[in-house]
Design a protein around this motif. Structure first.
Motif, PDB file in Angstrom:
ATOM      1  N   UNK A  13     -21.560 -16.342  47.105  1.00 17.29           N
ATOM      2  CA  UNK A  13     -20.722 -17.516  45.387  1.00 17.29           C
ATOM      3  C   UNK A  13     -20.347 -16.503  43.674  1.00 17.29           C
ATOM      4  N   UNK A  14     -20.896 -15.894  43.493  1.00 17.82           N
ATOM      5  CA  UNK A  14     -21.107 -15.339  42.755  1.00 17.82           C
ATOM      6  C   UNK A  14     -19.867 -14.530  42.813  1.00 17.82           C
ATOM      7  N   UNK A  15     -19.013 -14.046  43.737  1.00 24.80           N
ATOM      8  CA  UNK A  15     -18.635 -12.349  43.189  1.00 24.80           C
ATOM      9  C   UNK A  15     -17.328 -12.718  42.618  1.00 24.80           C
ATOM     10  N   UNK A  16     -16.949 -13.217  42.134  1.00 21.88           N
ATOM     11  CA  UNK A  16     -15.463 -13.082  40.978  1.00 21.88           C
ATOM     12  C   UNK A  16     -16.245 -13.457  40.079  1.00 21.88           C
ATOM     13  N   UNK A  17     -17.409 -13.740  39.291  1.00 28.57           N
ATOM     14  CA  UNK A  17     -17.585 -13.807  38.010  1.00 28.57           C
ATOM     15  C   UNK A  17     -18.428 -12.321  38.193  1.00 28.57           C
ATOM     16  N   UNK A  18     -19.199 -11.888  39.070  1.00 29.99           N
ATOM     17  CA  UNK A  18     -20.266 -10.758  38.850  1.00 29.99           C
ATOM     18  C   UNK A  18     -19.080  -8.831  38.908  1.00 29.99           C
ATOM     19  N   UNK A  19     -18.228  -9.466  39.934  1.00 32.86           N
ATOM     20  CA  UNK A  19     -16.846  -8.465  39.544  1.00 32.86           C
ATOM     21  C   UNK A  19     -16.818  -8.535  38.449  1.00 32.86           C
ATOM     22  N   UNK A  20     -16.532  -8.985  37.742  1.00 34.32           N
ATOM     23  CA  UNK A  20     -15.203  -9.093  36.992  1.00 34.32           C
ATOM     24  C   UNK A  20     -16.725  -8.516  36.018  1.00 34.32           C
ATOM     25  N   UNK A  21     -17.747  -8.918  36.092  1.00 36.37           N
ATOM     26  CA  UNK A  21     -19.492  -8.313  34.405  1.00 36.37           C
ATOM     27  C   UNK A  21     -18.897  -6.767  35.016  1.00 36.37           C
ATOM     28  N   UNK A  22     -19.391  -6.683  36.609  1.00 37.95           N
ATOM     29  CA  UNK A  22     -19.384  -5.245  37.156  1.00 37.95           C
ATOM     30  C   UNK A  22     -18.206  -4.343  36.305  1.00 37.95           C
ATOM     31  N   UNK A  23     -17.011  -4.353  36.720  1.00 37.99           N
ATOM     32  CA  UNK A  23     -16.109  -3.279  36.801  1.00 37.99           C
ATOM     33  C   UNK A  23     -15.862  -3.505  35.185  1.00 37.99           C
ATOM     34  N   UNK A  24     -15.954  -4.544  34.092  1.00 42.88           N
ATOM     35  CA  UNK A  24     -15.713  -4.065  32.849  1.00 42.88           C
ATOM     36  C   UNK A  24     -17.048  -3.585  31.915  1.00 42.88           C
TER      37      UNK A  24
END
Length: 283
Positions: A13-24
């Motif tokens: 459920x948190x993927x959109x937020x986590x993906x941004x955190x991860x890649x930046x």
């Protein structure tokens, strides 16, 4: 997967937020996740963690690291084993692919370099970038690491924060405290330098505890590099030389392990005896 142990629903459920955190994230793509296991599952897993003197621990005891590993899930408790099985499941691997943007990830139940880890008082792990290819599957290129910390208690004054360094080894740009039920996920390559090089100051009956799993992609021309240990900028010349010599020795062992099929079990006892002898001579 029933998701009885890993709270995968919340992570997805948190993927959109986590993906941004991860890649930046700096200095390389990574993310820190808390409460990865359901609370009751974490409590059981932590309770099952093998005792400090369990006979299945193998020592990795040399200049650049002093830790112990257990790569045999059949010797673990049932909760720890099931947690690892969920981490290699298609559902969790799919989550990692979406998080990291790396497709075709292959989990590794053989635990090549992974499994359960413990570091005791005085132990350390020098800054390093991990070996880049699987020791058995020569076309498997290592791409993603996950570390789940299994400490029931960890105090800041004991040290043990995992330092994440930039590729030029000029500064630690992030530090991760090994708090219980915390997971670090990061992309691994020749520049993903990390470690906890300062000796732990935890009590004698406490260990820094974790579970590590690695994920690979199959590459036609996978580039082999052994673990690349590095000195920090402020470390003395003698220590720098020792790190470099030990790095070369590890590379020779890595090559022999691949070509001759030598197992860690065959050298762990020898490494531990050498480590004890070295400690006696430096007292």
């Amino acid at each position: 997967m029933t998701a009885a142990l890993v709270d995968l629903g919340t992570l997805q459920a948190r993927l959109p937020e986590l993906t941004e955190q991860y890649r930046s994230a700096q200095p390389f793509p990574h993310v820190v996740l808390d409460d990865v296991l359901f609370a009751d599952a974490f409590a059981r897993a932590a309770t099952e963690f093998p005792a400090m003197r369990d006979p299945f621990w193998k020592g990795y005891l040399h200049v650049n690291e002093t830790k112990y590993g257990n790569t045999q899930p059949d010797t673990w408790g049932p909760t720890l084993t099931e947690v690892a099985k969920e981490f290699v499941s298609p559902e969790f691997v799919g989550f990692l692919e979406q998080l990291t943007g790396i497709t075709g990830l292959l989990p590794d139940w053989s635990m090549d370099g992974g499994g359960l880890h413990q570091t005791l008082r005085g132990g350390h792990l020098n800054i390093h970038a991990d070996f880049t290819t699987h020791h058995v599957h020569e076309h498997w290129s290592r791409r993603v690491n996950i570390l789940l910390y299994l400490n029931e208690e960890w105090r800041d004054e004991w040290g043990g924060k995992l330092e994440l360094w930039d590729k030029d080894m000029t500064a630690a740009q992030a530090k991760v405290e090994p708090a219980g039920n915390r997971m670090l996920i990061f992309t691994t390559n020749e520049d993903s330098f990390h470690g906890h090089p300062d000796a732990l100051t935890c009590p004698d009956d406490v260990a820094r505890r974790s579970m590590a799993l690695y994920y690979f992609t199959e590459e036609e021309h996978a580039v082999r590099r052994s673990t690349n240990y590095r000195a920090r900028p402020d470390e003395a010349g003698i220590k720098r030389a020792a790190i470099a010599v030990d790095r070369s020795a590890v590379d020779l062992y890595d090559r022999a392990k691949r070509k001759l099929g030598i197992s860690d079990e065959h050298v762990s006892g020898l490494l531990e005896r050498i480590s004890r002898l070295t400690r006696r001579r430096t007292r």
